[in-house]
Design an enzyme around this catalytic site. Structure first.
Site, PDB file in Angstrom:
ATOM      1  N   TRP A 111       1.391  -1.186   0.030  1.00  0.00           N
ATOM      2  CA  TRP A 111      -0.128   0.171   0.418  1.00  0.00           C
ATOM      3  C   TRP A 111       0.922   1.215  -0.278  1.00  0.00           C
ATOM      4  CZ3 TRP A 111       0.403   3.500   3.802  1.00  0.00           C
ATOM      5  CH2 TRP A 111       0.777   3.166   5.217  1.00  0.00           C
ATOM      6  N   ASP A 144      -2.841  12.361   6.279  1.00  0.00           N
ATOM      7  CA  ASP A 144      -2.360  11.263   7.714  1.00  0.00           C
ATOM      8  C   ASP A 144      -4.025  11.055   7.660  1.00  0.00           C
ATOM      9  OD1 ASP A 144      -1.173   8.800   9.601  1.00  0.00           O
ATOM     10  OD2 ASP A 144      -3.598   9.965   9.985  1.00  0.00           O
ATOM     11  N   LYS A 146      -6.105  10.085   9.651  1.00  0.00           N
ATOM     12  CA  LYS A 146      -6.754   9.921  11.024  1.00  0.00           C
ATOM     13  C   LYS A 146      -7.097  11.539  10.738  1.00  0.00           C
ATOM     14  CE  LYS A 146      -2.976   8.774  13.735  1.00  0.00           C
ATOM     15  NZ  LYS A 146      -2.454   8.103  12.364  1.00  0.00           N
ATOM     16  N   TYR A 212       4.307   0.523  10.380  1.00  0.00           N
ATOM     17  CA  TYR A 212       5.091   0.148   9.504  1.00  0.00           C
ATOM     18  C   TYR A 212       6.804   0.127   8.671  1.00  0.00           C
ATOM     19  CZ  TYR A 212       2.912   4.095   7.308  1.00  0.00           C
ATOM     20  OH  TYR A 212       3.130   5.267   6.646  1.00  0.00           O
ATOM     21  N   HIS A 214       8.822   1.171   6.567  1.00  0.00           N
ATOM     22  CA  HIS A 214       9.256   2.034   5.813  1.00  0.00           C
ATOM     23  C   HIS A 214       9.250   3.245   5.816  1.00  0.00           C
ATOM     24  CE1 HIS A 214       8.730   2.747   1.305  1.00  0.00           C
ATOM     25  NE2 HIS A 214       9.277   4.848   2.172  1.00  0.00           N
ATOM     26  N   PHE A 215       9.892   3.548   6.049  1.00  0.00           N
ATOM     27  CA  PHE A 215      10.466   5.535   6.933  1.00  0.00           C
ATOM     28  C   PHE A 215       9.095   6.154   6.527  1.00  0.00           C
ATOM     29  CE2 PHE A 215      12.792   9.265   7.837  1.00  0.00           C
ATOM     30  CZ  PHE A 215      12.506   9.286   9.241  1.00  0.00           C
ATOM     31  N   HIS A 216       8.956   6.953   7.828  1.00  0.00           N
ATOM     32  CA  HIS A 216       7.676   7.783   7.652  1.00  0.00           C
ATOM     33  C   HIS A 216       7.786   8.425   8.874  1.00  0.00           C
ATOM     34  CE1 HIS A 216       6.027   4.604   9.824  1.00  0.00           C
ATOM     35  NE2 HIS A 216       5.158   5.388  10.128  1.00  0.00           N
ATOM     36  N   ILE A 217       7.522  10.318   8.567  1.00  0.00           N
ATOM     37  CA  ILE A 217       7.633  11.453   9.129  1.00  0.00           C
ATOM     38  C   ILE A 217       6.214  11.791   9.872  1.00  0.00           C
ATOM     39  CG2 ILE A 217       8.481  13.383   9.954  1.00  0.00           C
ATOM     40  CD1 ILE A 217      10.870  12.432   7.747  1.00  0.00           C
TER      41      ILE A 217
END
Lengths: 274, 274
Positions: A111, A144, A146, A212, A214-217
């Site tokens: 995804w 996001d 949310k 998850y 996979h690098f995210h900020i």
């Protein structure tokens, strides 16, 4: 559906939170598992109510949310989390966490690639960056799920790295400091342009362990404290990450000793428990 | 006193929080300023209630707290905070923040010395340590006044350094890493002994900016996320501080660039605003 006494059979409390005043009940309805989330509503602040302050004291203040039939995954999600603080050495990362990440990524990260490849959730994309900075190749800034997309005080965006070899903060190297700085700069500019929010109103942070690999900020409104998300011990301020990379060794977070919270339901918990 | 419609004259909303469902009103009662804090109560979880889950839906769910007459300081304290993220360079710390700290400390830090000297709040002391570790001379572990002293899930303790020359995290040096590690070790042992709480159930963190400029460490239950206190950008995990000291230069946090949240009401805000 309508509730009355006895609709929910064999009720038990899954969780009760004293900050958000939320209670989660599990029980049976028609022989299926049901989860009932009862939450006090937010105080109304509609100006037309303000002539009579006692209108806030009325009783229509419960928001109910029913999940039925509920799966075991739902039950887990809404149960009280048993949280411990875990210390992960560089050795434990290499031998335990890294293989766990590889296994968890299998078949569950598609995804993210669909977003990066422009195949999914493109209406949520706020900004795309393709500039090469050091060894890195840009990112996608998106809403996001949310966030409602309009309430500035609860603004919640997420930066997803284009590079697929950064699984977590553990893969950040000294050479990535400039790239991370450019992310802050570009995102504050994009947010100011799109939402009119000043640069100093954004909090940038990274989760470890993340949801998850996979690098995210995470990028949220500075005034929006979100228990479980902005909490230190799970959240690390992006600027602190940049500082650490700058003063630390070439291999960045790979050789770090990291302390973080972990739910006893997390797959890593039994493996890392000190 | 009893309330009815019109008791609170000229009501206005000072603050409304969507997480804790709390609203703060300011108005006049008998020509004095009054602050009325209305909060949804926590859901009852008393087991004797659990036979009939609908008892949670009753209306007796508002906790009222009146401050009257209220001072300007009260009004400030309960007003919505306008929070920004600030970056403080080593130069800004030296030239702006450090002098501000010195001025703020004057005449306001006596209560801390009274605790250290055994002259006040001695019944709140959980553990005392006088061991010399490197350049440091022990600490006092005590109950925070926000804790009820018995509910483990909201446990809130504070470690106060005996040394009076550590005003904040900025005064921590590389040589202090061992001392900070010994604090974690001694405190987890003391808490396990006194409260039966396991070592991995404690979160250790430091505020920057702190509320008062004498070095102290917050120690809370790992499952207790407290908006405004455990929030990253104000809170720094003690283990991350230790890591940074170990990999960083001799002068520790003195030469760091630090990013943190600051209320627009804070005395430093107009001085540091980027």
């Amino acid at each position: 559906m309508s509730f009355d006494k006895g609709t929910l059979k064999r009720p038990e409390i899954l969780n009760s939170d004293s900050v958000s005043k939320r209670v989660v009940l599990k029980g049976d309805i028609d022989n299926d598992v049901a989860i009932l989330i009862a939450e006090r509503t937010v105080w109304p602040t509609d100006p037309e109510e303000s002539n009579d302050i006692y209108s806030w004291y009325n009783c229509a203040d419960v928001k109910l949310n029913l999940i039925h039939p509920a799966t075991e995954k739902h039950v887990k999600k809404y149960s009280k989390q048993n949280i411990s603080m875990i210390t992960e050495t560089a050795k434990a990362y290499k031998e335990i966490t890294r293989p766990f990440m590889a296994q968890t990524r299998e078949g569950t990260i598609g995804w993210v690639y669909n977003i990066l490849d422009g195949k999914a959730e493109q209406d949520a994309v706020v900004y795309r960056d393709e500039e090469v900075v050091g060894n890195r190749h840009g990112f996608v800034l998106m809403k996001d799920m949310k966030w409602d997309g309009s309430t500035l005080s609860t603004l919640y965006l997420v930066v997803i790295a284009n590079d697929r070899d950064i699984w977590s903060v553990r893969d950040l190297r000294k050479s990535d400091a400039n790239w991370l700085e450019s992310i802050i700069e570009k995102c504050t500019e994009a947010v100011e342009k799109k939402y009119g929010l000043a640069a100093d109103k954004l909090r940038f942070y990274v989760h470890y362990q993340p949801t998850y690999y996979h690098f995210h900020i995470h990028v949220t409104h500075a005034e929006y404290a979100i228990p479980g998300s902005t909490t230190v011990g799970r959240a690390i301020l992006l600027q602190d990450i940049i500082e650490r990379l700058k003063i630390g060794p070439e291999d960045g977070y790979e050789s770090a000793t990291m302390t973080f919270q972990l739910s006893s339901e997390h797959g890593l918990y039994p493996l890392l428990k000190n």
